[in-house]
Design a protein around this motif. Sequence first.
Motif, short mmCIF file in Angstrom:
data_model
loop_
_atom_site.label_atom_id
_atom_site.label_comp_id
_atom_site.label_asym_id
_atom_site.label_seq_id
_atom_site.Cartn_x
_atom_site.Cartn_y
_atom_site.Cartn_z
N GLU A 166 9.21 -3.78 -4.31
CA GLU A 166 8.15 -3.14 -5.37
C GLU A 166 7.12 -2.28 -4.29
O GLU A 166 6.53 -1.68 -5.04
N HIS A 167 6.93 -2.34 -3.21
CA HIS A 167 6.12 -1.93 -2.28
C HIS A 167 6.31 -0.55 -1.53
O HIS A 167 5.72 -0.05 -0.76
N VAL A 168 7.54 -0.09 -1.43
CA VAL A 168 8.14 1.04 -0.82
C VAL A 168 7.12 2.43 -1.07
O VAL A 168 6.82 2.78 0.04
N ARG A 169 6.78 2.31 -2.18
CA ARG A 169 6.00 3.48 -2.47
C ARG A 169 4.52 3.54 -1.79
O ARG A 169 3.77 4.53 -1.73
N PHE A 170 4.26 2.41 -1.21
CA PHE A 170 2.86 2.29 -0.57
C PHE A 170 3.20 2.35 1.08
O PHE A 170 2.10 1.71 1.83
N LEU A 171 4.35 2.74 1.46
CA LEU A 171 4.60 2.91 2.89
C LEU A 171 3.38 3.75 3.37
O LEU A 171 3.05 4.82 2.89
#
Length: 347
Positions: A166-171
């Motif tokens: 879910e959160h890879v785009r917030f790296l």
Amino acid sequence: MGHGFGQVVTGTLAPSGRAAGVSDLDVEVLLTEADRVALLRAEARRGLTATPKQLPPKWFYDERGSALFEAITRQPEYYPTRREREILQARAGDIARTTRAATLVELGSGTSEKTRLLLDALRDAGTLRRFMPFDVCLPAVADAATGLRRDYPGLTIKAVVGDFNEHVRFLPRGPDGGPLLVAFLGSTIGNFDEDERSHFFAALRLVLRPGDWFLLGADLVKAKRRLDAAYNDAAGVTIQFNKNVLRVLNRDLRATFDEDLFDHVAAYDPARELVDIRLRARAAHEVKVRGLGLTVHFAAGEEMCTEISTKFTRAGLERPLRAAGFKRAQFWADRARDFSLSLWRAA
Ligand code: SAH
Ligand code: AVI
């Protein structure tokens, strides 16, 4: 200016709080305890009402599950961890010299034990300033960060609790814009199905910029005899690991699973090039999942898929990475050619 997660996160899984007992400085929480339970509820409902039944492997990893995985890595039959460590021992210096990474993010980091080889090499190269272990299991990532802070005093260490689906785009970017290296070790990529894999590579590619890097550990296709042994260790640790998901459901969703009513089943399927890991009901019975208001029926012999562990050929591994816009810089294997480590650039 750095890009803290808190500044950029939006959407249903946005951080809405902090983990109890953990200071803001220690851990960045993308998935709060409330988010985690909400996600577990949604995924358990979907999986337990599907035909065939299935549960995503992320739910193995509470504190006990993470410790059980660690115990698996020490079993004589479970070769992947030792093979990947062998490659890292040989290649960490090359990786450090090639990437000159200022920030290292490790996805599904667990104990980050092998990662110390990379940290040492990047420290020796003089480029690394920040390490961000990222894992769904708060106790595991907080514990790893504590040990790393002790052993790498010059390094800024920011642990992150999140779901890499879910959160890879917030790296994050490095604070100074230096090269970012994202490491995904242990062949956890093998626990994704084909769609999840493509989606993950595409999401990661969007986050990386020219000059950034991706380091991927992936297990290779090999004889069924060895793979079956690796997922059916004689000491029975993998049995406990597989059944741990039932304990998680009992505790967090007030379910009534009886571990003794299930058998661990794991076998390599050469046609699909994956180890299929299941729990098989020993007898017909009902399970109440009180937290979902659900009664689940199991037939005698019914199997529920709890994990797949894909084994890769080089071509099969590289195809979706290239499709997502990555360009391969290196591909290494251990001496026995059991396991691979490959280094990719954002093309
Ligand atoms: N990288 C380590 C650990 C591998 S075990 C190694 O190579 O030994 C898989 C790790 O991924 C566990 O620590 C688990 O908690 C984490 N994990 C599993 N599913 C996840 C998810 N959806 N998001 C983030 N972390 C996840
Ligand atoms: C984390 N993952 C890569 C492990 C694997 O080999 O697929 C999890 C595991 N499941 C059973 N044994 C180990």
